[in-house]
Design a protein around this motif. Structure first.
Motif, PDB file in Angstrom:
ATOM      1  N   THR A 265       0.716  -1.160   0.038  1.00  0.00           N
ATOM      2  CA  THR A 265       0.033   0.040   0.084  1.00  0.00           C
ATOM      3  C   THR A 265       1.121   1.266   0.080  1.00  0.00           C
ATOM      4  O   THR A 265       2.258   1.136   0.214  1.00  0.00           O
ATOM      5  N   MET A 266       0.447   2.182  -0.184  1.00  0.00           N
ATOM      6  CA  MET A 266       0.988   3.757  -0.211  1.00  0.00           C
ATOM      7  C   MET A 266       1.446   3.914   1.191  1.00  0.00           C
ATOM      8  O   MET A 266       2.711   4.586   1.308  1.00  0.00           O
ATOM      9  N   GLN A 282       5.120  13.319  -3.934  1.00  0.00           N
ATOM     10  CA  GLN A 282       5.891  14.455  -4.387  1.00  0.00           C
ATOM     11  C   GLN A 282       7.289  14.154  -4.914  1.00  0.00           C
ATOM     12  O   GLN A 282       7.681  14.458  -6.144  1.00  0.00           O
ATOM     13  N   GLY A 283       7.915  13.199  -4.399  1.00  0.00           N
ATOM     14  CA  GLY A 283       9.263  12.852  -4.642  1.00  0.00           C
ATOM     15  C   GLY A 283       9.107  12.046  -6.174  1.00  0.00           C
ATOM     16  O   GLY A 283      10.054  12.407  -6.822  1.00  0.00           O
ATOM     17  N   PHE A 284       8.205  11.187  -6.269  1.00  0.00           N
ATOM     18  CA  PHE A 284       8.070  10.268  -7.280  1.00  0.00           C
ATOM     19  C   PHE A 284       7.777  11.474  -8.675  1.00  0.00           C
ATOM     20  O   PHE A 284       8.200  11.119  -9.833  1.00  0.00           O
ATOM     21  N   THR A 290       5.855  10.280 -12.167  1.00  0.00           N
ATOM     22  CA  THR A 290       4.907   9.358 -12.089  1.00  0.00           C
ATOM     23  C   THR A 290       4.483   9.091 -10.567  1.00  0.00           C
ATOM     24  O   THR A 290       4.860   9.885  -9.697  1.00  0.00           O
ATOM     25  N   SER A 291       3.472   8.376 -10.312  1.00  0.00           N
ATOM     26  CA  SER A 291       3.115   8.107  -8.707  1.00  0.00           C
ATOM     27  C   SER A 291       3.717   6.872  -8.286  1.00  0.00           C
ATOM     28  O   SER A 291       3.869   5.678  -9.078  1.00  0.00           O
ATOM     29  N   LEU A 294       1.353   3.898  -9.652  1.00  0.00           N
ATOM     30  CA  LEU A 294       1.657   3.569 -11.144  1.00  0.00           C
ATOM     31  C   LEU A 294       3.128   2.806 -11.101  1.00  0.00           C
ATOM     32  O   LEU A 294       3.005   2.011 -12.375  1.00  0.00           O
ATOM     33  N   TYR A 295       4.117   3.406 -10.752  1.00  0.00           N
ATOM     34  CA  TYR A 295       5.257   2.638 -10.929  1.00  0.00           C
ATOM     35  C   TYR A 295       5.271   1.153 -10.448  1.00  0.00           C
ATOM     36  O   TYR A 295       5.554   0.391 -11.132  1.00  0.00           O
ATOM     37  N   LEU A 296       4.610   0.767  -9.228  1.00  0.00           N
ATOM     38  CA  LEU A 296       4.495  -0.349  -8.793  1.00  0.00           C
ATOM     39  C   LEU A 296       3.729  -1.211 -10.032  1.00  0.00           C
ATOM     40  O   LEU A 296       4.259  -2.342 -10.059  1.00  0.00           O
ATOM     41  N   ARG A 297       2.641  -0.729 -10.510  1.00  0.00           N
ATOM     42  CA  ARG A 297       1.877  -1.457 -11.457  1.00  0.00           C
ATOM     43  C   ARG A 297       2.664  -1.803 -12.720  1.00  0.00           C
ATOM     44  O   ARG A 297       2.668  -2.910 -13.210  1.00  0.00           O
TER      45      ARG A 297
END
Length: 352
Positions: A265-266, A282-284, A290-291, A294-297
């Motif tokens: 999870t986030m 914010q760092g991503f 990206t978020s 989304l990167y994880l997916r």
């Protein structure tokens, strides 16, 4: 078919009918001895097949030796790293107008070749390798009896790995210095990584032969090349900027990579880097555009593709089992995302 024989960029089935061999290929690593991709006594056929394994190219021979020409290619592939052995037998010139979407380290195992790449001209031999970068021209004038071992690394995979190491997106394509000195103390780490690749590919009971440990071995090879061979990112990689955002992203990427097959999870990601959810998001956005989710997916989609590509009939792998392994509970949604990313269905990848 063994998973290590699924090259992808060239058909691994015999490309010509059996012919009488004029010469026996020399210096083939034991791991590749049974992995012949082609043998050709026709210059035109050899150029065509080399063009599939490397990039479209022309091949010219010395007239005096043309009647003795016989070319062979042996090879195997992990996922994004391939090991190839090319032997042209006699003196010849290979001209590649533009290298394909991969990096390659050409290491002559005997003889030498005069090389032109990235504005440099030098001799490649058993103590000096050639490192090629995508999109650039390459000319190699092979001397007689100058076979080469080639390590090929796909461009997208190396860029993705460097992004994770740096904790930020790349502002420009990776370009390596073309000369690699194989006699330095630092180069021994590269040689050690290659020997490990040989051993894992050679022994039938190795982890790699059973489809395990491929990712860490590829990461070792990619990290070693990035850290040892000068490039337009080496200084930045060795002396990373200690910006708070980039540090957070780098640590978050490491956490995601280590837990890809688990429920994340986030809040889990934020907790792992001791920052707020908003700070991580914010760092991503700042570093990767990206978020985190989304990167994880996307990384899970990439791992699913790796599993489908690696699979051989004896594994009994199904699209459903792969999708579930990487957290995709709705098969239809997984198929839509997969096709959008790679322009083919998961089942088409599995059948190849």
């Amino acid at each position: 078919m063994s998973r290590l024989k699924k090259l992808g960029f060239i058909d691994v089935h015999r490309t010509t009918l059996p012919v009488r061999r004029r010469v026996r290929s020399r210096g083939i690593p034991p791991a590749l001895a049974d992995n012949e991709i082609f043998y050709a006594e026709s210059v035109r056929e050899a150029a065509r097949l080399l063009g599939k394994a490397l990039s479209p190219a022309t091949l010219a021979l010395c007239d005096d030796d043309a009647h003795m020409f016989a070319a062979s290619l042996h090879g195997m592939r992990l996922r994004d790293v391939s090991m190839l052995h090319i032997d042209l037998g006699i003196a010849a010139t290979l001209d590649v107008p533009a290298m394909g979407p991969y990096f390659a380290v050409h290491m002559p195992t005997n003889g030498h070749a005069m090389c032109t790449h990235n504005g440099r001209e030098f001799e490649a031999n058993p103590i000096r390798a050639v490192v090629t970068s995508p999109g650039m021209a390459l000319t190699m004038q092979f001397a007689h009896d100058s076979p080469q071992l080639i390590i090929r690394i796909e461009q997208e995979a190396l860029a993705r790995h460097l992004t994770r190491l740096m904790g930020g997106s790349l502002s420009r394509p990776i370009v390596f210095e073309p000369e690699m000195d194989l006699t330095t103390d630092a180069a021994m780490r590269w040689n050690g990584a290659i020997q490990l690749l040989h051993a894992e590919a050679f022994y039938p009971d190795s982890l790699v032969q059973h489809g395990q440990g491929i990712g860490p071995l590829e990461e070792l090879l990619m990290s070693t090349l990035l850290l040892l061979q000068p490039s337009n990112y080496q200084t930045q990689l060795l002396l990373p900027a200690e910006q708070a955002g980039r540090r957070v992203v780098r640590e978050a990427l490491d956490y995601i990579e280590a837990h890809l097959s688990q429920r994340i999870t986030m809040n889990d990601i934020a907790k792992s880097v001791h920052m707020s959810v908003r700070a991580v998001q914010q760092g991503f956005r700042d570093e990767l555009g990206t978020s985190p989710m989304l990167y994880l997916r996307d990384r899970r989609l990439e791992r699913a593709r790796e599993d489908l590509t690696d699979a051989v009939p004896s594994d009994g792998v199904t699209v459903t089992s792969v999708a579930e392994r990487w957290g995709f509970t709705h098969l239809s949604s997984f198929s839509v995302l997969y096709r959008k990313r790679w322009d083919e269905s998961p089942s088409e990848t599995l059948r190849r």
